[in-house]
Design an enzyme around this catalytic site. Sequence first.
Site, mmCIF file in Angstrom:
data_model
loop_
_atom_site.group_PDB
_atom_site.id
_atom_site.type_symbol
_atom_site.label_atom_id
_atom_site.label_comp_id
_atom_site.label_asym_id
_atom_site.label_seq_id
_atom_site.Cartn_x
_atom_site.Cartn_y
_atom_site.Cartn_z
ATOM 1 N NE ARG A 1 -3.506 0.128 2.470
ATOM 2 C CZ ARG A 1 -4.390 0.648 1.643
ATOM 3 N NH1 ARG A 1 -4.805 -0.053 0.609
ATOM 4 N NH2 ARG A 1 -4.868 1.847 1.844
ATOM 5 C CE1 TYR B 1 -4.431 1.569 -4.759
ATOM 6 C CE2 TYR B 1 -3.935 0.172 -2.883
ATOM 7 C CZ TYR B 1 -4.547 0.361 -4.102
ATOM 8 O OH TYR B 1 -5.274 -0.649 -4.647
ATOM 9 C CB CYS C 1 16.449 -6.405 -4.377
ATOM 10 S SG CYS C 1 17.533 -7.155 -3.160
ATOM 11 C CD GLU C 2 11.897 -3.599 -7.421
ATOM 12 O OE1 GLU C 2 11.909 -2.385 -7.726
ATOM 13 O OE2 GLU C 2 12.032 -4.517 -8.229
ATOM 14 C CE1 TYR D 1 -9.489 -3.556 -2.084
ATOM 15 C CE2 TYR D 1 -9.734 -1.874 -0.386
ATOM 16 C CZ TYR D 1 -10.262 -2.638 -1.403
ATOM 17 O OH TYR D 1 -11.582 -2.497 -1.741
HETATM 18 C C1 LIG Z 1 -13.265 -2.351 -4.644
HETATM 19 C C2 LIG Z 1 -14.698 -2.101 -4.806
HETATM 20 C C3 LIG Z 1 -15.466 -1.701 -3.704
HETATM 21 C C4 LIG Z 1 -14.904 -1.473 -2.336
HETATM 22 O O1 LIG Z 1 -14.313 -0.233 -2.182
HETATM 23 P P1 LIG Z 1 -13.756 0.225 -0.761
HETATM 24 O O2 LIG Z 1 -13.110 1.512 -1.005
HETATM 25 O O3 LIG Z 1 -12.824 -0.824 -0.293
HETATM 26 O O4 LIG Z 1 -14.909 0.320 0.164
HETATM 27 C C5 LIG Z 1 -16.806 -1.525 -3.922
HETATM 28 N N1 LIG Z 1 -17.375 -1.708 -5.117
HETATM 29 C C6 LIG Z 1 -16.657 -2.085 -6.200
HETATM 30 C C7 LIG Z 1 -17.336 -2.292 -7.485
HETATM 31 C C8 LIG Z 1 -15.304 -2.277 -6.075
HETATM 32 O O5 LIG Z 1 -14.596 -2.635 -7.152
#
Ligand SMILES: *Cc1c(COP(=O)(O)O)cnc(C)c1O
Length: 411
Positions: free
Chosen positions: A307, A311, A337-338, A365
């Site tokens: 993450r 992100y 190794c990154e 995630y």
């Molecule tokens: C990933 C996803 C979610 C969940 O989103 P969150 O931000 O984790 O709540 C809901 N709907 C769809 C279609 C998604 O692809």
Amino acid sequence: MMKKREDDNLTGGVSPDELIGKYGSPLYVYVAEKIAEQYHMMKSALGPEKLRIMYACKALSNINIIRFMKKLGAGLDVVSVEELELGLMAGFQPQDIIFTPSMVGPEDYDFAVEKGVRINVGDLEALEYIGEHHPGQSVCIRLNPHVYAGGNEKISVGHEHSKFGISIFHLRDILRLTKTHSIPVEGLHIHVGSDIQDDEQYLRAIEVLFDHALHFPDIRYLDIGSGFKVPYWRGGSSSNLELLGKFISKKRSWLEEHFQRNIEILTEPGKILVSECGVFLTTVNTIKKGPVGTFAGLNTGFNHFLRPMFYDTEHEMLNLSNPDGRLKEYDLVGYICETDNFAKRRKMPELRPGDTVAFLNAGAYAFNMSSNYNSKPRPAEVLIYKGKDYLIRRRENLDDLLATTVDKGIF
Ligand SMILES: *Cc1c(COP(=O)(O)O)cnc(C)c1O
């Protein structure tokens, strides 16, 4: 020895020390009660009646977690046929599953039709395919409302350059196709991003959704997607669910008045349900002094926790072994190794080799985006329920890494 402290309830009352002793490090730990708490909080904030929470299981798809969601009363949002199968294996009724794929081939729609789940269609081509090959099959339509929302570029999926959903500019095409093939449109859906910072943007998207429902006389449910913001730090900001709930309730009454029947509201949260339940326990391998700062090297990397690199999220991290140590500044980095920085110039109580570092908000995630990069096995997952620990995924080993390799002996 770790000190007994308030943070012990991060891991459901079982001491992190004990968990690492039993299952090793690094280790993902999830607390079931925290998931339940989030589920009930959402339900009451968004309006308990007529609200269906469909857990977006790509956030954390261990089958024990999926089963726990079922026990709580949730339905399931699945994005692949494999998740769909997991949901059925976990005992969900097909109508309690909504299949929301993106850019999949016709065989995946055939499979979903055969299984009898709700189907959420995000492109005109798939809509036409279903109309031609599965006459009478009802669908939900994923609209792209062209609202820019989401924590950052990678997780904003409702704008005009996003691959997701059918553009509201193509409304006439939707109406033409559904009319030509007599496709009953039972649901309308939006999902504009994850980690949405601005509640106003969410309200705008919901408004677009409700307004478009007027075009579809067979509508039974509206799906407001997800994207609720959670705090990555204790005390950080989160979505104003009460505000959204009030707005949804007002719009629903208006639509029910129009159609003279009940309209069900669906939402498909992933992160808000499981992010905070998770703690990732890791161990300091080594402390390295660089020319301008100090690196704390952990026994993990972006193979286990992607993450921060993918992100740019900043997760709160705690030194559980030395919580009262003198504050020092570190770059917390992985062993891959990154360039896998978990945190830059982070002030933490002094870290020493062997100390346990806990990543907070590691439920969503996190494990699910892990890989075997650098030929490293994935960590184990433990679920805490009613103060007891359950191993819900064992740690991988070298045999697992080789399990799918075919050694031909050619060389
Ligand atoms: C990933 C996803 C979610 C969940 O989103 P969150 O931000 O984790 O709540 C809901 N709907 C769809 C279609 C998604 O692809």
